[in-house]
Design a protein around this motif. Sequence first.
Motif, PDB file in Angstrom:
ATOM      1  N   GLU A  12      40.974 -40.479  -4.870  1.00 56.89           N
ATOM      2  CA  GLU A  12      41.444 -39.445  -4.331  1.00 56.89           C
ATOM      3  C   GLU A  12      40.609 -38.686  -3.446  1.00 56.89           C
ATOM      4  N   THR A  13      39.325 -39.500  -3.512  1.00 58.89           N
ATOM      5  CA  THR A  13      38.199 -38.825  -2.473  1.00 58.89           C
ATOM      6  C   THR A  13      37.902 -39.765  -1.188  1.00 58.89           C
ATOM      7  N   SER A  14      38.783 -40.762  -1.206  1.00 55.19           N
ATOM      8  CA  SER A  14      38.628 -41.650  -0.045  1.00 55.19           C
ATOM      9  C   SER A  14      39.180 -41.228   1.263  1.00 55.19           C
ATOM     10  N   PHE A  15      38.789 -41.937   2.204  1.00 53.09           N
ATOM     11  CA  PHE A  15      39.443 -41.762   3.760  1.00 53.09           C
ATOM     12  C   PHE A  15      40.899 -41.972   3.597  1.00 53.09           C
ATOM     13  N   GLY A  16      41.205 -43.093   3.041  1.00 55.98           N
ATOM     14  CA  GLY A  16      42.736 -43.034   2.652  1.00 55.98           C
ATOM     15  C   GLY A  16      43.369 -41.917   2.140  1.00 55.98           C
ATOM     16  N   ALA A  17      42.920 -41.275   1.155  1.00 55.70           N
ATOM     17  CA  ALA A  17      43.629 -39.906   0.709  1.00 55.70           C
ATOM     18  C   ALA A  17      43.581 -38.889   1.780  1.00 55.70           C
ATOM     19  N   ALA A  18      42.272 -38.735   2.651  1.00 61.04           N
ATOM     20  CA  ALA A  18      42.476 -37.966   3.960  1.00 61.04           C
ATOM     21  C   ALA A  18      43.411 -38.263   4.821  1.00 61.04           C
ATOM     22  N   LEU A  19      43.746 -39.475   4.890  1.00 61.40           N
ATOM     23  CA  LEU A  19      44.653 -39.915   5.900  1.00 61.40           C
ATOM     24  C   LEU A  19      46.156 -39.556   5.226  1.00 61.40           C
ATOM     25  N   HIS A  20      46.266 -39.633   4.024  1.00 61.25           N
ATOM     26  CA  HIS A  20      47.682 -39.502   3.284  1.00 61.25           C
ATOM     27  C   HIS A  20      47.891 -37.802   3.521  1.00 61.25           C
ATOM     28  N   GLU A  21      46.883 -37.065   3.235  1.00 62.31           N
ATOM     29  CA  GLU A  21      46.887 -35.720   3.443  1.00 62.31           C
ATOM     30  C   GLU A  21      47.251 -35.248   4.866  1.00 62.31           C
ATOM     31  N   ARG A  22      46.750 -35.894   5.955  1.00 60.13           N
ATOM     32  CA  ARG A  22      47.072 -35.665   7.449  1.00 60.13           C
ATOM     33  C   ARG A  22      48.202 -35.873   7.735  1.00 60.13           C
ATOM     34  N   VAL A  23      48.761 -36.982   7.067  1.00 57.09           N
ATOM     35  CA  VAL A  23      50.215 -37.589   7.398  1.00 57.09           C
ATOM     36  C   VAL A  23      51.254 -36.625   6.870  1.00 57.09           C
ATOM     37  N   LEU A  24      51.000 -36.177   5.630  1.00 56.65           N
ATOM     38  CA  LEU A  24      51.914 -35.119   5.016  1.00 56.65           C
ATOM     39  C   LEU A  24      51.945 -33.944   5.691  1.00 56.65           C
ATOM     40  N   GLY A  25      50.735 -33.284   6.186  1.00 60.56           N
ATOM     41  CA  GLY A  25      50.698 -32.192   6.919  1.00 60.56           C
ATOM     42  C   GLY A  25      51.429 -32.216   8.013  1.00 60.56           C
ATOM     43  N   ALA A  26      51.202 -33.273   9.059  1.00 57.49           N
ATOM     44  CA  ALA A  26      51.661 -33.825  10.147  1.00 57.49           C
ATOM     45  C   ALA A  26      53.355 -33.621  10.022  1.00 57.49           C
ATOM     46  N   LEU A  27      53.794 -34.444   9.166  1.00 55.72           N
ATOM     47  CA  LEU A  27      55.387 -34.404   9.007  1.00 55.72           C
ATOM     48  C   LEU A  27      55.861 -33.243   8.459  1.00 55.72           C
ATOM     49  N   ARG A  28      55.252 -32.263   7.519  1.00 59.11           N
ATOM     50  CA  ARG A  28      55.768 -31.041   7.401  1.00 59.11           C
ATOM     51  C   ARG A  28      55.827 -30.119   8.603  1.00 59.11           C
ATOM     52  N   THR A  29      54.666 -30.175   9.440  1.00 56.83           N
ATOM     53  CA  THR A  29      54.655 -29.238  10.509  1.00 56.83           C
ATOM     54  C   THR A  29      55.480 -29.669  11.636  1.00 56.83           C
ATOM     55  N   ALA A  30      56.151 -31.006  11.540  1.00 62.88           N
ATOM     56  CA  ALA A  30      57.205 -31.332  12.295  1.00 62.88           C
ATOM     57  C   ALA A  30      58.505 -30.779  11.943  1.00 62.88           C
ATOM     58  N   GLY A  31      58.525 -30.241  10.661  1.00 62.57           N
ATOM     59  CA  GLY A  31      59.878 -29.909  10.070  1.00 62.57           C
ATOM     60  C   GLY A  31      60.546 -31.111   9.243  1.00 62.57           C
ATOM     61  N   HIS A  32      59.878 -32.068   8.844  1.00 59.44           N
ATOM     62  CA  HIS A  32      60.654 -33.204   7.979  1.00 59.44           C
ATOM     63  C   HIS A  32      60.668 -32.792   6.605  1.00 59.44           C
ATOM     64  N   GLU A  33      61.470 -33.117   5.982  1.00 61.45           N
ATOM     65  CA  GLU A  33      61.528 -33.049   4.397  1.00 61.45           C
ATOM     66  C   GLU A  33      60.740 -34.375   4.142  1.00 61.45           C
ATOM     67  N   VAL A  34      59.729 -34.070   3.408  1.00 60.54           N
ATOM     68  CA  VAL A  34      59.091 -35.359   2.842  1.00 60.54           C
ATOM     69  C   VAL A  34      59.081 -35.601   1.524  1.00 60.54           C
ATOM     70  N   ASP A  35      59.209 -37.035   1.110  1.00 55.15           N
ATOM     71  CA  ASP A  35      59.312 -37.352  -0.362  1.00 55.15           C
ATOM     72  C   ASP A  35      57.938 -38.295  -0.323  1.00 55.15           C
ATOM     73  N   ASP A  36      56.912 -37.372  -1.039  1.00 55.29           N
ATOM     74  CA  ASP A  36      55.490 -38.122  -1.186  1.00 55.29           C
ATOM     75  C   ASP A  36      55.439 -39.122  -2.406  1.00 55.29           C
ATOM     76  N   CYS A  37      55.660 -40.499  -2.128  1.00 54.36           N
ATOM     77  CA  CYS A  37      55.310 -41.186  -3.180  1.00 54.36           C
ATOM     78  C   CYS A  37      53.894 -41.688  -3.548  1.00 54.36           C
ATOM     79  N   ASP A  38      53.150 -41.169  -4.302  1.00 60.06           N
ATOM     80  CA  ASP A  38      51.755 -41.883  -4.437  1.00 60.06           C
ATOM     81  C   ASP A  38      51.889 -42.767  -5.506  1.00 60.06           C
ATOM     82  N   LEU A  39      51.929 -43.988  -5.318  1.00 61.60           N
ATOM     83  CA  LEU A  39      52.260 -45.209  -6.057  1.00 61.60           C
ATOM     84  C   LEU A  39      51.193 -45.220  -7.381  1.00 61.60           C
ATOM     85  N   TYR A  40      50.018 -44.783  -6.887  1.00 61.41           N
ATOM     86  CA  TYR A  40      48.768 -44.941  -8.108  1.00 61.41           C
ATOM     87  C   TYR A  40      49.153 -43.713  -8.914  1.00 61.41           C
ATOM     88  N   ALA A  41      49.201 -42.530  -8.528  1.00 59.68           N
ATOM     89  CA  ALA A  41      49.714 -41.266  -9.293  1.00 59.68           C
ATOM     90  C   ALA A  41      50.755 -41.213 -10.096  1.00 59.68           C
TER      91      ALA A  41
END
Length: 193
Positions: A12-41
């Motif tokens: 959860e502290t990886s750069f990959g996790a930072a990318l994941h958060e950035r992706v989620l934020g960008a998609l939500r900012t654009a108004g998309h409905e996001v289904d976040d499937c974190d396979l490990y979690a």
Amino acid sequence: MRVLVLFSHPVETSFGAALHERVLGALRTAGHEVDDCDLYAEGFDPRLTREERLGYHDLETNQTNVKDYVDRLLAADALVIVTPVWNFGHPAILKGFFDRVFLPGVSFKMKNGKVAPSLHNIRKLAVVTTYGGTRLRAFLVGDPPRKIATRVLRAVIKPAAPVRYHALYDMNRVTEDQRKAFLEKVGTSLEAF
């Protein structure tokens, strides 16, 4: 647009996790409905069992053990995959997702003994990834993860759907400024997704 985000990194502290958060934020900012499937979690089990393999082509039962994931995939209009590349391949948990969820009757159908792609609800695809090695090293081994996105997945989604592939190569040697620039590039791209 309903976007399924597949994330596959265990730390959860990886750069990959930072990318994941950035992706989620960008998609939500654009108004998309996001289904976040974190396979490990979510504790996704990537192992295709003997029974699942034996029943792989049985359209009445092959989705039983992964029905929730199949439903999420089929409900999506777009797919965004956020994953590292390890040893020039995807983490086992993501590969297992493809093996167990991209089933006959889901991502393809058999017609007269031939495979017919059928995941046409996915109208856009993006992959956000990091490599430990350089672009040259990836190229020399054929860059299988890039080919999975731009050839294999492209072949099963809606014909002519746009595919974006964002890769940060040589992750083990990039600077903090390069990581920040990549985060910004990914965010800007997905805000316009």
